[in-house]
Motif scaffolding. Sequence first.
Motif, short mmCIF file in Angstrom:
data_model
loop_
_atom_site.label_atom_id
_atom_site.label_comp_id
_atom_site.label_asym_id
_atom_site.label_seq_id
_atom_site.Cartn_x
_atom_site.Cartn_y
_atom_site.Cartn_z
N ALA A 99 1.08 -1.17 -0.04
CA ALA A 99 0.04 0.20 0.11
C ALA A 99 0.82 1.24 0.11
N SER B 167 -2.47 9.01 -6.32
CA SER B 167 -2.58 7.62 -6.12
C SER B 167 -4.05 7.50 -5.74
N SER B 168 -4.84 8.63 -5.35
CA SER B 168 -6.25 8.41 -4.80
C SER B 168 -6.97 8.03 -6.02
N GLU C 281 -7.79 2.21 -3.78
CA GLU C 281 -9.16 2.59 -2.94
C GLU C 281 -8.87 2.27 -1.61
N ARG C 282 -8.54 1.08 -1.50
CA ARG C 282 -8.05 0.88 0.11
C ARG C 282 -6.98 -0.28 0.39
N GLY C 283 -6.58 -0.43 1.36
CA GLY C 283 -5.71 -1.57 1.70
C GLY C 283 -5.88 -1.89 3.14
N VAL C 284 -5.85 -3.15 3.40
CA VAL C 284 -5.92 -3.83 4.81
C VAL C 284 -4.34 -4.57 5.21
N VAL C 285 -4.19 -4.45 6.40
CA VAL C 285 -3.10 -5.22 6.76
C VAL C 285 -3.60 -6.16 7.97
N VAL D 170 -12.12 -8.87 8.96
CA VAL D 170 -12.05 -7.74 7.68
C VAL D 170 -12.27 -8.38 6.46
N HIS E 217 -15.07 -2.81 -4.36
CA HIS E 217 -15.47 -2.53 -5.72
C HIS E 217 -14.49 -2.00 -6.49
#
Lengths: 405, 405
Positions: B279, B288-289, B293-297, B307, B338
């Motif tokens: 990320a 980069s936006s 969209e998103r990241g999860v660790v 999650v 999405h």
Amino acid sequence: MIKAEIIAVGSELLTPFRADTNSLYLTRSVEEHGIRVIAKTIIGDDLNQIAQSFSIAFDRSDVIISTGGLGPTIDDLTREALTKYLGIPLVLDKNILQKIERRFAERNIKMPESNRQQAMVPQGAIPLENENGTAPGIFIETRGKQVFLLPGPPFELEAMWEKYALPLLKRGELFQRQIFKIALMGESRVDEMLRPVTSTLKKTEYTILAGPGEVEIHLLAPFDAKEELLESANNVRAILGNRIYAEELAYMEEVVARLLRGFNKTVSVAESCTGGLLAHRLTQIPGSSNYFERGVVVYSNASKNQVLHVPYELIEQHGAVSAPVAITMAEQIRLLSHSDFGIGITGIAGPDGGNEQKPVGLVFVALADLNVTRVEKYHFPPGRDRIKFMASQAALNLLRLRLTE
Amino acid sequence: MIKAEIIAVGSELLTPFRADTNSLYLTRSVEEHGIRVIAKTIIGDDLNQIAQSFSIAFDRSDVIISTGGLGPTIDDLTREALTKYLGIPLVLDKNILQKIERRFAERNIKMPESNRQQAMVPQGAIPLENENGTAPGIFIETRGKQVFLLPGPPFELEAMWEKYALPLLKRGELFQRQIFKIALMGESRVDEMLRPVTSTLKKTEYTILAGPGEVEIHLLAPFDAKEELLESANNVRAILGNRIYAEELAYMEEVVARLLRGFNKTVSVAESCTGGLLAHRLTQIPGSSNYFERGVVVYSNASKNQVLHVPYELIEQHGAVSAPVAITMAEQIRLLSHSDFGIGITGIAGPDGGNEQKPVGLVFVALADLNVTRVEKYHFPPGRDRIKFMASQAALNLLRLRLTE
């Protein structure tokens, strides 16, 4: 004072793409033995110029260390250059030849004739074993100087240096180094605050080094000035207090990791503008799964709402970059992950996306625990990389301060 | 060939903590003007040794560039050393003095007497304006050589060099550079594959540089060997194909970002062992936006389940580090966010946590889009930093290859 000099040989070190880093490793090591590096030369694969560099080094230094140019190709000229300057012959070392032949035999490869060159040693020199490659190193003591020829690849050089070269190195007067690392203060500010201490130093050398998001102080004193060093270190502590985050060359994330493990606490993080950097830094430390539960990078408003339940109304009212949003992010990630601490970061890393009210560099960092949620507002100078790093640094520092309260 | 030499002055550059980096910038710039750097010297704040370095440089180089040692303190000796060697006097330049006085006046500070020193210029020299500091640079053409004295701080040096020094610099025979960046292959492997091309080069220089998770190839040819350069570049392309991820000095994340924006696609990431690094790399790029969209660790099993809804049974059956878990992570983060692409990474970064079946360095990287999910299994060599980086590199490369299909 025993003086050392480093000669880095290799045309690749004269391109725009490669800096010599072996010399930093070697400098640290010789300093630990009371020897100071007074010059470094970086020179291409040119016989005469390497020989000239040895000539200059013999004039002014007691210990001469070269790196690189010991390989088997016609470009590898360090041995020849040294013997040319000293006027001594290269002689074949049968032991080394056997070792190189064995290395090739083990891999079922016939040794190329060119590798014979690596078994040639200046007359009177001691070869230094290379456990990680074919090129042996060379040690020779002549004209009152110590000369070490080391291979270029760091992996080969460092192993050889530690095991075979260091035991031969002369020892100088030892000195002591006291290090302070300070987060989130500028170099000139720290320098100014410390002037009452540093302006009175007699035998202690003071150096201040600025890195991104931190400043490093070095006090260096000979052993007979130990008193002065201790006293001035105490004065530095009195002036800077808990702005000092380490008294060793540790990263902020190492310090925070140690504190979290010591108190048996866990942390989870919700990042926007830092984009995963905070999680990345927290997970750089071995064993981080003991204290790091999870992280989310909620870049879009939708992800802030879906992942962390930040209400859309809150974002509309205050903006995504605001103290209330940072607070909610910190509190929500803490609750969702059942961690002891939750961190929320939202800001504008730029270069676009800023405006007059909310300029590039504006960052809110929030820290939530069972008892309290703190939020801090920063305005960092421009530069996307730097803003991301400074924001992650501010978050780690906030957690550090809370853990040391 | 016009030869240049760089002399970096400053005792801080002889500590274990600071490498000279100005010379990399200067090397790139002079190379663009057909001039090759043949030597670099790093020397402390010592009048005689700086003078000696000038003497050696005058012997062998056409262009001599020094950095540092132009400040107002008694440690700043570059000017004195040059005039000592050349045997010419320093004279006061009233224009410079006025400028320095004005700088102080603007900040309502009385100019310290020591700053007068910065207005002293070798007789016959041209001062170079410093728009970012008080220390002016110096240019002098003498004995057929061009000499530039530049300040040490990169910010001051680079602005002065571009605007005031470069227009004075001589021009050599121009040459052309062709760069290739190759991901996830070892240096020796690439070198071997390219031997049919590189062993036949006549006027083109070939250099191979290894960095973490990538290899860089440079082909450098004078303008009159343009044909050879073009032909050998085509042969390199034929041999390496889509293993080449860039033909410029771009990072993998820049290339991927450009592709995502070009195709108007978005990506979200679910990381375990890389701990946010993927990320972080994806969000290093301005704008980069638009594609991230998103990241999860998801470090813990609980977070993988809560999650990303990775079933506990799947984790029990295959282990958290397994292809099925990587696939589920990739597919779930894509659906939840999405996004067009979802990436899942799970592995063992070490140093602990490995066993015989699943050793440290084992990493699964999965990429999901609307049509297909791919998973790749890697076994990276040890080193926590390196494993994290290599895994993020593998994930970016997987996405790059999919985007260029």
